[in-house]
Motif scaffolding. Structure first.
Motif, PDB file in Angstrom:
ATOM      1  N   TYR A 245       0.831  -1.207   0.000  1.00  0.00           N
ATOM      2  CA  TYR A 245       0.000   0.000   0.000  1.00  0.00           C
ATOM      3  C   TYR A 245       0.862   1.252   0.000  1.00  0.00           C
ATOM      4  O   TYR A 245       1.978   1.254   0.545  1.00  0.00           O
ATOM      5  CB  TYR A 245      -0.934  -0.002   1.211  1.00  0.00           C
ATOM      6  CG  TYR A 245      -2.018  -1.053   1.108  1.00  0.00           C
ATOM      7  CD1 TYR A 245      -3.276  -0.738   0.598  1.00  0.00           C
ATOM      8  CD2 TYR A 245      -1.779  -2.371   1.482  1.00  0.00           C
ATOM      9  CE1 TYR A 245      -4.272  -1.698   0.474  1.00  0.00           C
ATOM     10  CE2 TYR A 245      -2.761  -3.342   1.362  1.00  0.00           C
ATOM     11  CZ  TYR A 245      -4.006  -2.996   0.853  1.00  0.00           C
ATOM     12  OH  TYR A 245      -4.977  -3.957   0.720  1.00  0.00           O
ATOM     13  N   SER A 246       0.337   2.311  -0.612  1.00  0.00           N
ATOM     14  CA  SER A 246       1.107   3.545  -0.687  1.00  0.00           C
ATOM     15  C   SER A 246       0.222   4.695  -1.135  1.00  0.00           C
ATOM     16  O   SER A 246      -0.957   4.522  -1.465  1.00  0.00           O
ATOM     17  CB  SER A 246       2.290   3.384  -1.660  1.00  0.00           C
ATOM     18  OG  SER A 246       3.117   4.527  -1.633  1.00  0.00           O
ATOM     19  N   ASN A 247       0.828   5.868  -1.174  1.00  0.00           N
ATOM     20  CA  ASN A 247       0.196   7.083  -1.674  1.00  0.00           C
ATOM     21  C   ASN A 247       0.306   7.093  -3.201  1.00  0.00           C
ATOM     22  O   ASN A 247       1.397   6.985  -3.751  1.00  0.00           O
ATOM     23  CB  ASN A 247       0.908   8.296  -1.064  1.00  0.00           C
ATOM     24  CG  ASN A 247       0.243   9.609  -1.383  1.00  0.00           C
ATOM     25  OD1 ASN A 247      -0.123   9.876  -2.521  1.00  0.00           O
ATOM     26  ND2 ASN A 247       0.106  10.457  -0.373  1.00  0.00           N
TER      27      ASN A 247
ATOM     28  N   SER B 253       2.760   9.646  -4.584  1.00  0.00           N
ATOM     29  CA  SER B 253       4.182   9.545  -4.241  1.00  0.00           C
ATOM     30  C   SER B 253       5.002   9.333  -5.503  1.00  0.00           C
ATOM     31  O   SER B 253       4.459   9.102  -6.598  1.00  0.00           O
ATOM     32  CB  SER B 253       4.404   8.371  -3.284  1.00  0.00           C
ATOM     33  OG  SER B 253       4.107   7.144  -3.947  1.00  0.00           O
TER      34      SER B 253
ATOM     35  N   ALA C  50      -1.536   8.807   6.813  1.00  0.00           N
ATOM     36  CA  ALA C  50      -1.822   8.751   5.382  1.00  0.00           C
ATOM     37  C   ALA C  50      -2.444  10.051   4.893  1.00  0.00           C
ATOM     38  O   ALA C  50      -2.278  10.431   3.726  1.00  0.00           O
ATOM     39  CB  ALA C  50      -2.747   7.574   5.079  1.00  0.00           C
TER      40      ALA C  50
ATOM     41  N   GLN D 131       3.257  12.505   0.382  1.00  0.00           N
ATOM     42  CA  GLN D 131       4.455  11.679   0.244  1.00  0.00           C
ATOM     43  C   GLN D 131       5.308  12.066  -0.960  1.00  0.00           C
ATOM     44  O   GLN D 131       4.792  12.285  -2.054  1.00  0.00           O
ATOM     45  CB  GLN D 131       4.061  10.210   0.147  1.00  0.00           C
ATOM     46  CG  GLN D 131       5.216   9.250   0.350  1.00  0.00           C
ATOM     47  CD  GLN D 131       4.740   7.809   0.372  1.00  0.00           C
ATOM     48  OE1 GLN D 131       5.028   7.048  -0.528  1.00  0.00           O
ATOM     49  NE2 GLN D 131       4.005   7.448   1.406  1.00  0.00           N
TER      50      GLN D 131
ATOM     51  N   ARG E 149     -10.521   6.267   4.420  1.00  0.00           N
ATOM     52  CA  ARG E 149      -9.313   6.113   3.599  1.00  0.00           C
ATOM     53  C   ARG E 149      -9.182   7.311   2.655  1.00  0.00           C
ATOM     54  O   ARG E 149     -10.140   7.660   1.969  1.00  0.00           O
ATOM     55  CB  ARG E 149      -9.374   4.816   2.794  1.00  0.00           C
ATOM     56  CG  ARG E 149      -8.193   4.631   1.840  1.00  0.00           C
ATOM     57  CD  ARG E 149      -8.253   3.287   1.140  1.00  0.00           C
ATOM     58  NE  ARG E 149      -9.447   3.138   0.312  1.00  0.00           N
ATOM     59  CZ  ARG E 149      -9.520   3.510  -0.965  1.00  0.00           C
ATOM     60  NH1 ARG E 149      -8.483   4.081  -1.561  1.00  0.00           N
ATOM     61  NH2 ARG E 149     -10.640   3.324  -1.655  1.00  0.00           N
TER      62      ARG E 149
ATOM     63  N   TRP F  55      -4.798   7.256  -1.568  1.00  0.00           N
ATOM     64  CA  TRP F  55      -4.038   6.193  -0.884  1.00  0.00           C
ATOM     65  C   TRP F  55      -4.734   4.858  -1.128  1.00  0.00           C
ATOM     66  O   TRP F  55      -5.955   4.751  -1.039  1.00  0.00           O
ATOM     67  CB  TRP F  55      -3.976   6.497   0.606  1.00  0.00           C
ATOM     68  CG  TRP F  55      -3.048   5.620   1.410  1.00  0.00           C
ATOM     69  CD1 TRP F  55      -1.770   5.905   1.797  1.00  0.00           C
ATOM     70  CD2 TRP F  55      -3.352   4.330   1.976  1.00  0.00           C
ATOM     71  NE1 TRP F  55      -1.254   4.875   2.549  1.00  0.00           N
ATOM     72  CE2 TRP F  55      -2.204   3.889   2.665  1.00  0.00           C
ATOM     73  CE3 TRP F  55      -4.469   3.505   1.934  1.00  0.00           C
ATOM     74  CZ2 TRP F  55      -2.154   2.664   3.323  1.00  0.00           C
ATOM     75  CZ3 TRP F  55      -4.421   2.285   2.582  1.00  0.00           C
ATOM     76  CH2 TRP F  55      -3.273   1.879   3.278  1.00  0.00           C
TER      77      TRP F  55
END
Length: 226
Positions: A87-89, A92, A146, A151, A179, A183
């Protein structure tokens, strides 16, 4: 190029002489699974049993628009026959690179077992339902983080993050945290696996799995020279 000052290096250590001979185990065609996902599951269970530090830490390599490789450590959050999830932005650096070129490589290094696993494949987003479920399972501080972090964007100093966190803690006091739309999760669907076991004299065992042909779903196991 000038030499590093002696104050920044230990003159008694010759980096070129740093080496370790591996001798814990062997990796033979006769003792691996025919399915690489099952083989990974087997090795991952052994890494857990050996109490490897962060056994789910993996190097994720992506490609920049200019064709340069970029790598960083991320955490594996799930895997099955569909692939390996993290999982991530989305905004980013890695998120932007994946959006332009959805191909990646993963590397796991389990030093305590003298093992490495390499995976190459294509990346897709996990479903929003799956991402929502995982986000709600995270610690509350991580959920807030988050939202706080843009990011990979430059910021003047850390106080900006701390101020954002304080404001969000107040905004969501006593409420669930949704959420962020920027993200979510990524799934790497493998087209190639390589299992590496350290052996003596740098004659390591390397077994790779790949499809015999593009249309053949069966995996073929091959030994690679170290």
């Amino acid at each position: 190029m000038s030499a590093l000052p002696s104050s920044t290096a230990n003159p008694s250590i010759d980096i070129g002489e740093l080496r370790r001979d591996y001798s814990r185990q062997m990796l033979l065609e006769s003792n691996v699974e025919s399915d690489p996902f099952l083989q990974f599951q087997h090795w991952f269970a052994q890494a857990l049993e050996a109490q490897v530090i962060e056994p789910n830490a993996m190097t994720l390599a992506t490609v920049t628009p200019e064709g340069r490789p970029a790598a960083r450590i991320v955490l594996l959050k799930g895997f099955d026959e569909r692939g390996f999830v993290f999982y991530s932005n989305f905004q980013s650096r890695k998120g932007r690179e994946i959006a332009q070129n959805p191909a990646a490589a993963l590397v796991f290094w389990w030093g305590e077992l003298e093992r490495q696993v390499r995976i190459e494949g294509s990346i897709t987003l996990v479903s929003e339902t799956e991402a929502d479920a995982y986000f709600q399972s995270r610690p509350r501080g991580s959920q807030l983080g988050a939202w706080v972090s843009d990011q990979s964007q430059a910021i003047a100093d850390r106080s900006i993050l701390e101020e954002r966190l304080q404001h969000l803690e107040q905004d969501y006091r006593g409420a669930s945290i949704p959420r962020p739309p920027h993200w979510g999760g990524y799934r790497v669907a493998p087209i190639y696996f390589e299992f590496w076991q350290g052996r003596s004299n740098r004659l390591h065992d390397r077994l790779c799995y790949r499809h015999a042909t593009a249309s053949d779903p069966a995996w073929k196991v091959e030994r690679l020279s170290p």
